[in-house]
Design an enzyme around this catalytic site. Sequence first.
Site, short mmCIF file in Angstrom:
data_model
loop_
_atom_site.label_atom_id
_atom_site.label_comp_id
_atom_site.label_asym_id
_atom_site.label_seq_id
_atom_site.Cartn_x
_atom_site.Cartn_y
_atom_site.Cartn_z
CB SER A 410 5.90 1.61 10.66
OG SER A 410 4.70 1.17 10.04
CG HIS A 431 9.11 4.37 12.20
ND1 HIS A 431 9.25 3.33 13.10
CD2 HIS A 431 7.78 4.52 12.01
CE1 HIS A 431 8.04 2.86 13.41
NE2 HIS A 431 7.14 3.57 12.76
CD GLU A 443 12.15 2.32 15.38
OE1 GLU A 443 11.32 2.20 14.47
OE2 GLU A 443 12.45 1.37 16.13
CG ASN A 481 6.36 -1.03 15.22
OD1 ASN A 481 5.97 -0.61 16.33
ND2 ASN A 481 6.09 -0.42 14.09
#
Length: 696
Positions: A410, A431, A443, A481
């Site tokens: 990540s 991800h 992702e 993120n």
Amino acid sequence: MSHATYEIKDRVALITFQNPPVNGMSYALRKNLVVFVDQAEADSGVDAIVITGSARAFSGGADVTEFGTPKVLQQPILRVVIEVLENVTKPVVAAIDGVCLGGGLELALGAHYRVAAAHAQIGLPEVKLGLLPGAGGTQRLPRVVGLEKALHMITTGQVIKAKALADTALLDKVVETDVVGAAIAFAKEVVAQNLPLKRVRDIEISPEGANEILQAAREKLENGKKGQIAPLKCLDAVQASVFMPFDDGLKFERELFLQLMSSPESAAMRHIFSAERAATKIPDVPADTLLRKVEKVGVIGAGTMGGGISMNFLNVGIPVVLLEQKQDALDRGVATIRRNYENTMKKGRITAEQVEERMALLSTTLSYDDFADVDLAIEAVFENMDVKKAVFSELDRVMKKGAILASNTSTLDLNVIAGFTSRPEDVIGLHFFSPANVMKLLEIVRGEKTAKDVLATSIALGKKIGKKPVVSGVCDGFIGNRMLYAYRDAADNAMLAGASPSQIDKALENFGFAMGPYRVADLAGLDIGWAVRKRRAEANPDAYVPVVADRICEAGRFGQKTGAGWYKYEAGNRTPIVDPVVENIVKEFREARGITPRVVSDQEIVNRCIFALVNEGAKILEEGIALRASDIDIVYLNGYGFPAHRGGPMHYAQQVGLFNVVRAIKRFAAASEAEARFWKLAPLLEKHAESNEPLK
Ligand code: T1G
């Protein structure tokens, strides 16, 4: 081009919809259908009519691509088509296979009889688009399945297999195969026995017990998802089916439908529908790219992530071999997977047999050699580049040619990871979001050298395991993120300006988030972020800017896990309690920086946090990390709890108006040097605010 075909089989006119992929009730199809029905009615060689779609879809409903265009109101509109069917003087039988949803089911309810394949999927999912069934569904469905079941189906959008509706008046016959043949035979029987032309609209609904059912449903919905107005309007429309004459009920339904159609909530949810599907289309990857087979998956790491990832594949019947370094870690991982399944079973969502079926597909190993025959390996090991290097070197050594090597990283650079192998074209990022067996977002991180068929295979696999795949380029934090960092910093800025953590949480929860950022931090644990910040500070002391969270952590307050974080918690209770200790920490932090706190409105808090998402999203778009603005929405909706009735950060920004977003950001930036450093306006955002062109 005609959107339906017409043929006569043994004195029965068979009208087959031809509007692939799912026979959306387009203007052309509606018109063709009425013309053919009139033709059949006038033909003395025709005794009855059967209408049908394809094996995949009787009809997926109104053609959503027509929404917002003149075609959706072009006559004959769906309600008129349904009335035509109802008033034909010969028997009309609907032969239902595949999906029969929304306007498709409403159309079938206009037929005199309905024959369905047992596996056909039947429902009125309009509420998921922020709408309600607008072609009589709220008035007819209660008449054939009863008020309570109709209420549940319409207010939740639940789709039910035909065989589960076999005993209702919705279906006259349910067959295992050849539904068209069965419908033609059924039509001939109706003619032979001179059976009545049943019209659903003529069925009476008893008001007995209705009020209790409706009141109970209303209370449940009023405590339901905040901000979604469609479910309650669905209930109002269904209520009319009991207490209003049919035609008045139709009119009332229409009024409510038009209100919803013009609502921002429905615009947002229709945006999500098309955005989810757009996200799986990659401009430079042909839709017919040959996929690599994935019949066995290897997962490295039996921790929370590795176990959750494994479950996704076990759930769809794909065997998994789970690898760890130590047997006790493996045993713990397997036990956790079994416990998760047993918990799901206790909730009635899967059977004991399914638990065993899935566990039987799981094998374990301590040796990479057992990965020799896997088609895909996914590592979910410690977020450290040296560890990733060791893992990918082993995978490269043992895995067969053509296998896919995936990282669940990540934060780390996928291109560097790919460089640890001799086959960077076979390396990709998958991800997952914790808990990986629950969170919908996936992702898919495309490396510089990732092969197109590896990308296409990963997207198809993501859909197969029930995820919402979104492709991301390589950058720190990928899409979600990276935006989360901006969101949290914006929340901290609002706190430094004068807002409290609880005010910020409440403002964002009123906006629609299930939890504000400080409650989320307490739930996830503050120590994880603290460790990352300390690593960064050691690596680059000059760049490090202390944050209030450091002071909270220095006090040993890591969130729920320690009974105190941004809030305090009583033992065994997750309810956050405002803690004067935190308020004092924040106060001291401000004083040390010479900040005099001011009143910060809830609206300013929301604007700061959401516009920070939008600004970062625009940078992500500009850098080509995300392919389209709507991809960014799908990420934030499915991985970070952005409220669906707002459509996602980028959609919300368009609804607010990019001019207004940019103006607000400029005003935030003007407040201080620190603010100016944070609010670096994305050039793409400014450009579109100027041109008033929507972000694509
Ligand atoms: N109209 C037009 N296109 C549609 C469509 C529809 N209703 N449904 C799906 N598509 C397209 C979709 O965009 C995709 O296109 C392709 O079909 C395959 O879809 C008056 C007003 C039907 C269960 O809410 O739930 O009726 O990307 O990838 O997984 O009361 O699509 O290939 O170009 O999802 O097999 C109510 C919405 C409408 C059903 C198929 N109906 N659709 O799932 O394939 S409002 C719905 C679905 C209404 C009336 C009201 C699913 C599906 P492309 P897909 P799938």
